[in-house]
Design an enzyme around this catalytic site. Sequence first.
Site, PDB file in Angstrom:
ATOM      1  N   LYS A  51       1.104  40.290  15.522  1.00  0.00           N
ATOM      2  CA  LYS A  51       0.223  39.207  15.986  1.00  0.00           C
ATOM      3  C   LYS A  51       0.859  38.470  17.165  1.00  0.00           C
ATOM      4  O   LYS A  51       0.225  38.251  18.190  1.00  0.00           O
ATOM      5  CB  LYS A  51      -0.020  38.207  14.841  1.00  0.00           C
ATOM      6  CG  LYS A  51      -0.597  36.869  15.296  1.00  0.00           C
ATOM      7  CD  LYS A  51      -0.823  35.895  14.155  1.00  0.00           C
ATOM      8  CE  LYS A  51       0.393  35.108  13.730  1.00  0.00           C
ATOM      9  NZ  LYS A  51       0.659  33.872  14.527  1.00  0.00           N
ATOM     10  N   ASN A  52       2.126  38.097  16.999  1.00  0.00           N
ATOM     11  CA  ASN A  52       2.760  37.256  18.014  1.00  0.00           C
ATOM     12  C   ASN A  52       3.145  38.031  19.270  1.00  0.00           C
ATOM     13  O   ASN A  52       3.527  37.432  20.271  1.00  0.00           O
ATOM     14  CB  ASN A  52       3.970  36.533  17.416  1.00  0.00           C
ATOM     15  CG  ASN A  52       3.530  35.446  16.444  1.00  0.00           C
ATOM     16  OD1 ASN A  52       2.352  35.102  16.387  1.00  0.00           O
ATOM     17  ND2 ASN A  52       4.472  34.915  15.682  1.00  0.00           N
ATOM     18  N   ARG A  84      -2.812  27.565  18.643  1.00  0.00           N
ATOM     19  CA  ARG A  84      -1.853  27.044  19.585  1.00  0.00           C
ATOM     20  C   ARG A  84      -1.425  28.049  20.649  1.00  0.00           C
ATOM     21  O   ARG A  84      -1.102  27.691  21.774  1.00  0.00           O
ATOM     22  CB  ARG A  84      -0.640  26.567  18.797  1.00  0.00           C
ATOM     23  CG  ARG A  84       0.004  25.397  19.416  1.00  0.00           C
ATOM     24  CD  ARG A  84       1.201  24.986  18.636  1.00  0.00           C
ATOM     25  NE  ARG A  84       1.985  24.128  19.492  1.00  0.00           N
ATOM     26  CZ  ARG A  84       2.733  24.557  20.468  1.00  0.00           C
ATOM     27  NH1 ARG A  84       2.822  25.846  20.693  1.00  0.00           N
ATOM     28  NH2 ARG A  84       3.389  23.706  21.220  1.00  0.00           N
ATOM     29  N   CYS A 128       0.633  20.305  14.572  1.00  0.00           N
ATOM     30  CA  CYS A 128      -0.015  21.206  13.639  1.00  0.00           C
ATOM     31  C   CYS A 128       0.722  21.139  12.314  1.00  0.00           C
ATOM     32  O   CYS A 128       1.646  20.352  12.156  1.00  0.00           O
ATOM     33  CB  CYS A 128      -0.055  22.628  14.177  1.00  0.00           C
ATOM     34  SG  CYS A 128       1.548  23.398  14.239  1.00  0.00           S
ATOM     35  N   ARG A 163       4.751  20.101  17.940  1.00  0.00           N
ATOM     36  CA  ARG A 163       5.120  21.269  18.738  1.00  0.00           C
ATOM     37  C   ARG A 163       4.869  20.993  20.211  1.00  0.00           C
ATOM     38  O   ARG A 163       3.829  21.333  20.755  1.00  0.00           O
ATOM     39  CB  ARG A 163       4.345  22.497  18.260  1.00  0.00           C
ATOM     40  CG  ARG A 163       4.733  22.887  16.844  1.00  0.00           C
ATOM     41  CD  ARG A 163       3.906  24.017  16.302  1.00  0.00           C
ATOM     42  NE  ARG A 163       4.226  25.306  16.913  1.00  0.00           N
ATOM     43  CZ  ARG A 163       3.591  26.434  16.604  1.00  0.00           C
ATOM     44  NH1 ARG A 163       2.613  26.423  15.746  1.00  0.00           N
ATOM     45  NH2 ARG A 163       3.946  27.570  17.172  1.00  0.00           N
ATOM     46  N   ASP A 169       9.636  32.105  10.629  1.00  0.00           N
ATOM     47  CA  ASP A 169       8.402  32.655  10.069  1.00  0.00           C
ATOM     48  C   ASP A 169       8.619  33.405   8.753  1.00  0.00           C
ATOM     49  O   ASP A 169       7.652  33.857   8.134  1.00  0.00           O
ATOM     50  CB  ASP A 169       7.713  33.581  11.088  1.00  0.00           C
ATOM     51  CG  ASP A 169       7.103  32.810  12.244  1.00  0.00           C
ATOM     52  OD1 ASP A 169       6.960  31.580  12.133  1.00  0.00           O
ATOM     53  OD2 ASP A 169       6.778  33.442  13.271  1.00  0.00           O
ATOM     54  N   ARG A 205      -5.485  34.336   9.326  1.00  0.00           N
ATOM     55  CA  ARG A 205      -5.084  34.163  10.731  1.00  0.00           C
ATOM     56  C   ARG A 205      -3.984  35.145  11.104  1.00  0.00           C
ATOM     57  O   ARG A 205      -3.857  35.505  12.275  1.00  0.00           O
ATOM     58  CB  ARG A 205      -4.560  32.745  10.958  1.00  0.00           C
ATOM     59  CG  ARG A 205      -5.610  31.677  10.749  1.00  0.00           C
ATOM     60  CD  ARG A 205      -5.028  30.344  11.088  1.00  0.00           C
ATOM     61  NE  ARG A 205      -4.456  30.390  12.429  1.00  0.00           N
ATOM     62  CZ  ARG A 205      -3.917  29.366  13.051  1.00  0.00           C
ATOM     63  NH1 ARG A 205      -3.870  28.200  12.454  1.00  0.00           N
ATOM     64  NH2 ARG A 205      -3.423  29.486  14.251  1.00  0.00           N
TER      65      ARG A 205
END
Length: 422
Positions: free
Chosen positions: A24-25, A94, A118, A123, A309, A401
């Site tokens: 995802k990132n 974000r 958040c 952040r 994470d 998500r």
Amino acid sequence: MAMDKFVINGGNRLKGDVTVGGSKNSALPILAAALLAEGQTVLRNVPDLEDIVAMIDLLRSLGCESRREGADVFVEVRNETHSHAEYDRVRKMRASVCVLGPLLAKRKSARVAMPGGCAIGSRPVDLHIRGLRLLGANIELDSGDMVATAARLRGAEIFLGGPFGSTVLGTDNVMMAATLAEGTTVIECAACEPEVEDLACFLNKMGAKITGAGTPRITIQGVEKLAGCDHTVIPDRIEAGTFMMAAAITNGEIAVHNVRLDHMLAVVDRLREVGVSVERRNGSVLVSSARHLEPTDVTTQTYPGFPTDMQAQLMSLLCLADGNSAITEKIFPDRFMHVAELLRMGCDIRKEGPTAIVKGVKKLIGAPVMASDLRASAALVIAGLVAKGQTTVNRVYHIDRGYEDIEVKLRGLGADIQRVGE
Ligand code: EPU
């Protein structure tokens, strides 16, 4: 969909095979980077997640045409007149902020809402702004939006470290903007995450001249233009690590496929310390754990340190260790929303500043719980897999998500988990 919950009956040992999706990132900033290209970009191994859908919607609002075929996403810029990433989108996701660098470099101006706080804490984006200003951009705040303009970006030497070390999306933003700047840019104290390296690899395929990505010093030689390309996203190291923790907590034995173990050495190191076996086998990874778990200490750090994470998921595991563990959060000191929920399941955790002291308990007890961010939700699912009785994890949209079909994959491993509409 939005109000779904997971109902988990704990106690099943996980066994079998699971395949990890694309990161995802990695995919999010790479999709944003497609804004830089002339022609069509093809991105493969893109996970089907709410955050990815949100990014593709954002790209559409910025004049891109896009379609998905299975795990392949096609993007092409068609209209460059609308360069405003609105607050409603940025607030929900974000990572939207990483369209700032590409828009500025390609279209000479951009308006991107400043993200607010958040669930994992405040952040800021001060380092993004600092880096882009050093490239020659003029950035001002107007009605909560960052309004950026630059007739011409110029290469510069940029130190991008902050009080918490390097910044992933900040490095991405500056690196993307520098690809089309005049001259050479050096980013010092750049984020070293594999996702930054993947983005650089993608940009180089588009014609950029980037060296050093994956190290703290990235050098970018500006070029005139970039062209669409074909790229396959790296496997998601956090999804892989989450399944490893799930196997470990259930005393299970699983094979994880499509995984880059070399991106996960800090996680593997902690798992082994706890007594979990992690072995390479024919390009996949076998994870198995005995009933007995040892406690351990961990501090989250930027890559190659232990990732923030994975902090919540490891905490669930350590709740069942035979002794006390200390978990220190050095990236997002307030990222402990899962602690209060784990207490509802019989865990013994005490918070002291950015550290959580976890005392191992004999068993976890099922309970209705709810989480306010993605990784915390994953931690609660992991706890539910081993808890006695039934656990209900509310607000599953947080998990959607960032994890594709997590309940389907867990069921494939023998877990008793159902998605239920509220
Ligand atoms: N920071 C600043 N100033 C800035 C930017 C960051 O002080 O301008 C601070 C942050 O407050 C934080 C630290 O620097 O304390 C690191 O934040 P970073 O900028 O690296 O985080 P990010 O790039 O916004 C990405 C991931 C996060 C992950 C962090 C840390 C994406 C889309 N997001 O965020 O992923 O936790 O790096 O590794 O890549 C998740 O997937 O659940 C997630 C939250």
